[in-house]
Design a protein around this motif. Structure first.
Motif, mmCIF file in Angstrom:
data_model
loop_
_atom_site.group_PDB
_atom_site.id
_atom_site.type_symbol
_atom_site.label_atom_id
_atom_site.label_comp_id
_atom_site.label_asym_id
_atom_site.label_seq_id
_atom_site.Cartn_x
_atom_site.Cartn_y
_atom_site.Cartn_z
ATOM 1 N N LYS A 179 -26.564 -84.150 -16.977
ATOM 2 C CA LYS A 179 -27.584 -83.458 -17.765
ATOM 3 C C LYS A 179 -27.363 -81.958 -17.666
ATOM 4 O O LYS A 179 -27.246 -81.408 -16.570
ATOM 5 N N MET A 180 -27.342 -81.301 -18.807
ATOM 6 C CA MET A 180 -27.095 -79.873 -18.852
ATOM 7 C C MET A 180 -28.402 -79.090 -18.714
ATOM 8 O O MET A 180 -29.506 -79.655 -18.706
ATOM 9 N N LYS A 181 -28.290 -77.778 -18.617
ATOM 10 C CA LYS A 181 -29.461 -76.930 -18.428
ATOM 11 C C LYS A 181 -30.418 -76.952 -19.614
ATOM 12 O O LYS A 181 -31.627 -76.780 -19.462
ATOM 13 N N ASP A 182 -29.875 -77.170 -20.822
ATOM 14 C CA ASP A 182 -30.729 -77.190 -22.011
ATOM 15 C C ASP A 182 -31.346 -78.552 -22.266
ATOM 16 O O ASP A 182 -32.006 -78.761 -23.289
ATOM 17 N N GLY A 183 -31.123 -79.525 -21.345
ATOM 18 C CA GLY A 183 -31.714 -80.849 -21.477
ATOM 19 C C GLY A 183 -30.817 -81.876 -22.117
ATOM 20 O O GLY A 183 -31.120 -83.077 -22.080
ATOM 21 N N THR A 184 -29.711 -81.473 -22.719
ATOM 22 C CA THR A 184 -28.787 -82.424 -23.330
ATOM 23 C C THR A 184 -27.890 -83.047 -22.263
ATOM 24 O O THR A 184 -27.795 -82.549 -21.149
ATOM 25 N N GLU A 185 -27.253 -84.136 -22.640
ATOM 26 C CA GLU A 185 -26.336 -84.829 -21.741
ATOM 27 C C GLU A 185 -24.911 -84.679 -22.253
ATOM 28 O O GLU A 185 -24.671 -84.656 -23.465
ATOM 29 N N ALA A 186 -23.980 -84.589 -21.314
ATOM 30 C CA ALA A 186 -22.564 -84.451 -21.665
ATOM 31 C C ALA A 186 -21.732 -85.317 -20.736
ATOM 32 O O ALA A 186 -22.146 -85.619 -19.608
ATOM 33 N N GLU A 187 -20.593 -85.753 -21.198
ATOM 34 C CA GLU A 187 -19.672 -86.578 -20.413
ATOM 35 C C GLU A 187 -18.578 -85.702 -19.829
ATOM 36 O O GLU A 187 -18.059 -84.794 -20.484
ATOM 37 N N PHE A 188 -18.223 -86.003 -18.573
ATOM 38 C CA PHE A 188 -17.155 -85.287 -17.888
ATOM 39 C C PHE A 188 -16.204 -86.310 -17.254
ATOM 40 O O PHE A 188 -16.646 -87.397 -16.834
ATOM 41 N N PRO A 189 -14.919 -85.997 -17.181
ATOM 42 C CA PRO A 189 -13.988 -86.878 -16.461
ATOM 43 C C PRO A 189 -14.383 -86.994 -14.988
ATOM 44 O O PRO A 189 -14.870 -86.033 -14.387
ATOM 45 N N CYS A 190 -14.161 -88.159 -14.445
ATOM 46 C CA CYS A 190 -14.577 -88.419 -13.057
ATOM 47 C C CYS A 190 -13.617 -89.430 -12.436
ATOM 48 O O CYS A 190 -13.291 -90.446 -13.060
ATOM 49 N N PRO A 191 -13.133 -89.211 -11.218
ATOM 50 C CA PRO A 191 -12.273 -90.203 -10.560
ATOM 51 C C PRO A 191 -13.047 -91.487 -10.246
ATOM 52 O O PRO A 191 -14.255 -91.462 -9.974
ATOM 53 N N ASP A 192 -12.367 -92.607 -10.266
ATOM 54 C CA ASP A 192 -12.998 -93.896 -9.950
ATOM 55 C C ASP A 192 -13.550 -93.917 -8.529
ATOM 56 O O ASP A 192 -14.559 -94.575 -8.253
ATOM 57 N N ILE A 193 -12.911 -93.212 -7.618
ATOM 58 C CA ILE A 193 -13.372 -93.195 -6.240
ATOM 59 C C ILE A 193 -14.776 -92.593 -6.143
ATOM 60 O O ILE A 193 -15.597 -93.034 -5.325
ATOM 61 N N VAL A 194 -15.088 -91.619 -7.008
ATOM 62 C CA VAL A 194 -16.414 -91.001 -6.988
ATOM 63 C C VAL A 194 -17.469 -91.982 -7.473
ATOM 64 O O VAL A 194 -18.562 -92.093 -6.900
ATOM 65 N N LYS A 195 -17.175 -92.726 -8.533
ATOM 66 C CA LYS A 195 -18.136 -93.689 -9.060
ATOM 67 C C LYS A 195 -18.377 -94.822 -8.060
ATOM 68 O O LYS A 195 -19.518 -95.282 -7.895
ATOM 69 N N THR A 196 -17.316 -95.259 -7.414
ATOM 70 C CA THR A 196 -17.494 -96.309 -6.398
ATOM 71 C C THR A 196 -18.347 -95.805 -5.245
ATOM 72 O O THR A 196 -19.227 -96.515 -4.739
#
Length: 333
Positions: free
Chosen positions: A265-282
């Protein structure tokens, strides 16, 4: 009826309600002598005031010769006993029962927990960032999804002899030694995480780590949000530095450099997608089992004031048993 008649009935001496007894009481001709029922053995047996037994027999202080013995001395713990002597049997019973009642889950986490205690103890800890700042520190191994406690150990302070590995490594290895299923992925607090531990532990493991730990690779590059850098050592342990709002460093012995996406979630309230390693999601999915169990244990606290640290640990152990019982019963519904 004569008033004295009612008085005698109230104290239990004259239970009869017959008319003849009333008349005899009014005439004053039916008083009992010293040998009557007022002091009879049957009445003494009923009221528990048998004169044949002495006070010494009631208190258990008389010896075989009829003399009065001193009270038995308090049984202290043996000289070679450990600091947790008074609670060891109880803790071992809990650990054996917890392990027997539920099989090892696929994802487990190891973390520390504080049991509130403000009395005197050689291993009382002060941790200002914890909700309970002063107390007895325990290390727990819990199910990541339900908070079920499998194993626990009490931190007793600085160890006298020089032992192998760091304190965190010994804590993790001690709790992991009781795992019966090798197909278990462990996640633990960054206090425990070292490169040596991730290299040598026999289970899949991952966790955030401090960048200043020994043998952690140095990654000085400044990254933009969503960027990541991977490094692998000879033992197959992977280190990743990922830029979110802040830098995140993780170690794992069971992941690759695959990437996915995460929404922020960004500062203006909108949502954005960012690349993320699988290890972080796990890591985000399986972390927090100890905190979950601790939260449920504190919902209905049975804590009582005491200057004995082992009583506080006993109460916490009982609440762990209650939470584990609820987890098992919920799974059977």
């Amino acid at each position: 009826m004569c008033p004295s008649r009612a008085l005698y009935r109230d104290i239990g001496i004259c239970p009869s309600n017959s008319k003849d007894d009333d008349e005899s009481m009014e005439s004053g001709t039916d008083f009992s002598d010293e040998s009557d029922d007022i002091c009879s053995p049957e009445l003494d047996k009923t009221t528990g005031n048998d004169d044949s037994s002495s006070d010494s027999e009631e208190t258990g202080l008389s010896d075989e010769n009829g003399g009065i013995d001193d009270q038995p001395a308090r049984v202290d713990k043996p000289a070679d006993a450990g600091k947790t002597y008074y609670i060891d049997d109880f803790m071992n019973c809990l650990k054996t029962t917890f392990k027997a009642c539920r099989g090892d889950s696929s994802f487990q986490c190891i973390d520390e927990q504080m049991t509130k205690f403000k009395g005197r103890s050689s291993f009382k800890q002060y941790m200002p960032l914890k909700p309970e700042k002063r107390g007895i520190k325990m290390w727990l191994r819990c199910d990541s999804l339900t908070g079920y406690t499998y194993d626990m150990s009490i931190y007793c302070g600085k160890e006298g002899s020089v032992l192998e590995g760091t304190l965190g490594e010994r804590g993790v290895n001690g709790l992991a030694a009781t795992i019966s299923n090798l197909d278990v992925t462990l996640c633990f607090d960054r206090f425990f995480t070292t490169v040596n531990l991730i290299n040598n532990i026999q289970y899949p493991a991952l966790r955030t780590c401090m960048s200043n730990r020994k043998n952690v690779p140095k990654i000085p590059e400044k990254l933009q949000r969503g960027e990541a850098i991977f490094k692998v050592n000879s033992a197959g342990t992977i280190a990743v530095k990922w830029q979110d709002v802040k830098e995140v460093m993780l170690l794992s012995n069971c992941h690759t450099s695959e990437m996915s996406t995460v929404r922020r979630k960004m500062k203006d309230g909108t949502e954005a997608e960012f690349p993320c390693p699988d290890i972080v999601k796990t890591h985000r999915a399986i972390v927090g089992g100890v905190d979950l169990g601790d939260q449920m244990s504190g919902l209905y606290d049975i804590n009582r004031k005491s200057n004995k640290w082992w009583k506080k640990v006993f109460y916490r152990g009982m609440m762990m048993a209650a939470v584990n019982t609820w987890v098992i019963s919920s799974a059977q519904i």
